[in-house]
Design an enzyme around this catalytic site. Structure first.
Site, PDB file in Angstrom:
ATOM      1  N   ARG A 156       0.815  -1.220   0.000  1.00 13.83           N
ATOM      2  CA  ARG A 156       0.000   0.000   0.000  1.00 13.83           C
ATOM      3  C   ARG A 156       0.846   1.266   0.000  1.00 13.83           C
ATOM      4  NH1 ARG A 156      -3.988  -0.485   4.858  1.00 13.83           N
ATOM      5  NH2 ARG A 156      -2.582  -2.134   5.567  1.00 13.83           N
ATOM      6  N   ASP A 172       7.369  -1.498  11.481  1.00 14.49           N
ATOM      7  CA  ASP A 172       6.735  -0.369  10.800  1.00 14.49           C
ATOM      8  C   ASP A 172       5.966   0.515  11.776  1.00 14.49           C
ATOM      9  OD1 ASP A 172       4.646  -2.035  11.442  1.00 14.49           O
ATOM     10  OD2 ASP A 172       3.788  -2.154   9.439  1.00 14.49           O
ATOM     11  N   ASN A 213      -5.630  -5.441  19.087  1.00 10.82           N
ATOM     12  CA  ASN A 213      -4.233  -5.870  19.180  1.00 10.82           C
ATOM     13  C   ASN A 213      -3.324  -4.842  18.527  1.00 10.82           C
ATOM     14  OD1 ASN A 213      -1.844  -7.361  19.284  1.00 10.82           O
ATOM     15  ND2 ASN A 213      -2.345  -8.514  17.436  1.00 10.82           N
ATOM     16  N   TYR A 243      32.229  31.524  -3.558  1.00 11.98           N
ATOM     17  CA  TYR A 243      32.401  30.083  -3.384  1.00 11.98           C
ATOM     18  C   TYR A 243      33.796  29.836  -2.823  1.00 11.98           C
ATOM     19  CZ  TYR A 243      33.558  25.257  -4.232  1.00 11.98           C
ATOM     20  OH  TYR A 243      33.999  23.972  -4.071  1.00 11.98           O
TER      21      TYR A 243
END
Length: 459
Positions: A15, A102, A169, A365
Site C-alpha cells: 500500500r 513499521d 491488538n 564560493y
C-alpha cells in the site's frame, strides 16, 4: 533487564506504492525500522533479532551491526516470521519482545512495561492493546466472562459480535521465549488469509494453563503502524509534536512548533530559538542562545553558542561560538566557521575552514580552502579548486584582504597581511604583506558610444 527482541521487518508494504520496503521509509530523517530497534536498545534489551525478507538488500544495512539478521524466505504470516528466529535464539531463556518494524512511535518505556508485567506475573505472554473508535482492520481482543484475555481474532475471521469489540491488538508482545517457541509448532494456517498467525499463540498458551495478559497502551499513537503514505505522514506529525514538546519543556523557543521539524537524535541546549520552516536532522547539535531560521535545514551539523543561522542549508558542517551564516547560504560537508566567523548572503563553502573573525560576506564560493583569522573575502570571489579531474587547496593567511571578484586558482597560497586587488586572477603564491593584482589597462575611447547610437539611428 534480561530480555531479547524480534523486530519484524520482512514485509513489502504494497500500500506504500513504492519500490522501497515500507520499513525503509523515513520519519524525520530516520528509517521506520531504526526507530523500533533504537527504542528496544534504550529499553535495555540485550539481544535483538531483525527478520528481513522483501528487498532485504535495502533493509539489512539499516539493522546490521547491532542486531542479528534472519531471513524469512517466504512471507507466510507473523508466526512464521517469528519461527525463523528459533535457531538465532536457541540459547535464550527469558522475556522475548516481538516488535513491528513499521511502528516508529513505540517507546522504550512501553517496552520495559511489557517485560516487567510479564516477569512479575510469570505470564506466557503480555499483549499491548489499544481502544479504537474505529477498530476495522485490527485484530480484536476477546476476553472471557472473568475479563481475562482468551484469544485474538483477526478482522477477516471475526464474527459480527467479535467485530463489534473495540479493544484491539497493537502487534506488540512480550513472550516467555520457551513458551512461545513451543506454541509455534501448534499454529496452523486454517484461517481466512491462509497464514500462520502469531496471535494464535495466545489461545495455545492459555489452553496450556499459562497466564495471558493485556497491557493497555497509555498512548494509542505508539501503536500507529505505517502501511501507506497517509499513515507515514500521520506518524511524522505525531513524532514531530512529541519531539517538539519535549524541547519546548526543556527550554527551547519555537515561534510556531508546527513549522519546525527536529530529528530524534538532535540535541538542543536551553535558550535556542527556532524560527518557522526549520529542519534539524541527523546528529545536529545546537548550543545555547543560538537562533536558527527561518527556512533553514541542518543535517549532522554542530552549531555553537550564540550563533545565527538564517536561511541556510548545512550538511556535516561546524559553526563555532558566535558564528553567523546566511541568509541563503550553503555549508557543504567539511565547512567549518570558527569563532565569530561569517558566511553571508549567497555564499557556498565546502571542505574549508574560515578562521576566527574572518568573513565571506557575499556571493562567493570557497572550496578546499584554509582561511586564517581576521580575513575579509570580497564579494564574488572564488577559490578555483577543481581542474576537471583533481581538487587543489588554497591557503589564505591571517589578516589578508581579498578584493571583490577575485579568482584564486589553486593550488595557491596568499600570505598573511597581504592585499589582493579587486578583479584579480591569482595563479601564483602571494607573499605576506604584499599587494597582488592582475588587471589589464583600462582604455577609454571618447565619443564612441554616441557615434554608435547615431549609426544605429541612421540605419
Amino acid at each position: 533487564m534480561k530480555a531479547a527482541a524480534i523486530v519484524l521487518a520482512a514485509g513489502a508494504g504494497t500500500r506504500m506504492k513504492s519500490k522501497k520496503p515500507k520499513v525503509v521509509h523515513e520519519v524525520l530523517g530516520k528509517p521506520l525500522v531504526r526507530w523500533v530497534v533504537d527504542a528496544a536498545h534504550v529499553a535495555g534489551v540485550e539481544r535483538i533479532v531483525s527478520v528481513v525478507g522483501h528487498e532485504r538488500a535495502q533493509v539489512e544495512p539499516l539493522v546490521a551491526g547491532d542486531t542479528t539478521i534472519v531471513e524469512q524466505p517466504e512471507r507466510r504470516g507473523t508466526a512464521d516470521a517469528v519461527a525463523v528466529c528459533r535457531d538465532a535464539l536457541a540459547d535464550f531463556d527469558g522475556s522475548l519482545v516481538v516488535l513491528s518494524g513499521d511502528c516508529p512511535l513505540i517507546t522504550s518505556d512501553t517496552i520495559r512495561r511489557l517485560v516487567e508485567m510479564r516477569e512479575q506475573a510469570d505470564a506466557a505472554v503480555v499483549v499491548l492493546t489499544m481502544e479504537m473508535d474505529d477498530p476495522f482492520g485490527y485484530g480484536r481482543i476477546v476476553r472471557d466472562d472473568e475479563g481475562q484475555v482468551e484469544r485474538i481474532v483477526e478482522q477477516k475471521d471475526a464474527t459480527q459480535a467479535e467485530a463489534s469489540l473495540t479493544e484491539c491488538n497493537s502487534g506488540f508482545y512480550c513472550f516467555d521465549a520457551r513458551a512461545l517457541f513451543d506454541a509455534l509448532g501448534q499454529v496452523d494456517d486454517n484461517n481466512a488469509q491462509g497464514e500462520f498467525y502469531l496471535t494464535d499463540v495466545l489461545a495455545i498458551c492459555r489452553a496450556a494453563g499459562r497466564p495471558v495478559l493485556a497491557l493497555p497502551a497509555s498512548d494509542v499513537a505508539e501503536c500507529l503502524g505505517v502501511n501507506s503514505r497517509l499513515q507515514l505522514a500521520e506518524a511524522t506529525k505525531f513524532a514531530q509534536r512529541r519531539i517538539n514538546r519535549a524541547h519546548l519543556v526543556a527550554g527551547v523557543t519555537m515561534t510556531d512548533p508546527d513549522q519546525v521539524w527536529i530529528g530524534p537524535e538532535v540535541v538542543l541546549e536551553q535558550d535556542v530559538e527556532l524560527l518557522p520552516q526549520t529542519f534539524l536532522m541527523g546528529t545536529t547539535r545546537v548550543g545555547e542562545d543560538s537562533l536558527i531560521g527561518p527556512n533553514s535545514r541542518l543535517t549532522d551539523t554542530v552549531v555553537g553558542r550564540g550563533c545565527t543561522v538564517d536561511e541556510t542549508v548545512a550538511v556535516e558542517a561546524v559553526l563555532d561560538d558566535g558564528a553567523t551564516c546566511g541568509p541563503r547560504a550553503y555549508l557543504r560537508p567539511g565547512a567549518h566557521l570558527c569563532e565569530g566567523a561569517k558566511a553571508g548572503t549567497h555564499v557556498e563553502i565546502k571542505k574549508s575552514t574560515v578562521g576566527k573573525g574572518s568573513k565571506v560576506p557575499h556571493l562567493s564560493y570557497i572550496g578546499d580552502t584554509t582561511i586564517g583569522e581576521d580575513v575579509n573575502i570580497g564579494a564574488g570571489s572564488i577559490t578555483c579548486n577543481y581542474d576537471g579531474k583533481h581538487k587543489f587547496a588554497t591557503v589564505i593567511g591571517d589578516g589578508a584582504f581579498i578584493g571583490s571578484d577575485t579568482m584564486m586558482v589553486a593550488p595557491v597560497s596568499i600570505g598573511a597581511g597581504s592585499i589582493v586587488g579587486a578583479g584579480s586572477t591569482i595563479t601564483k603564491d602571494v607573499a605576506p604583506d604584499a599587494l597582488a593584482l592582475t588587471r589589464s589597462e583600462q582604455r577609454e575611447i571618447a565619443g564612441w558610444a554616441a557615434a554608435k547610437r547615431a549609426k544605429q539611428t541612421a540605419e
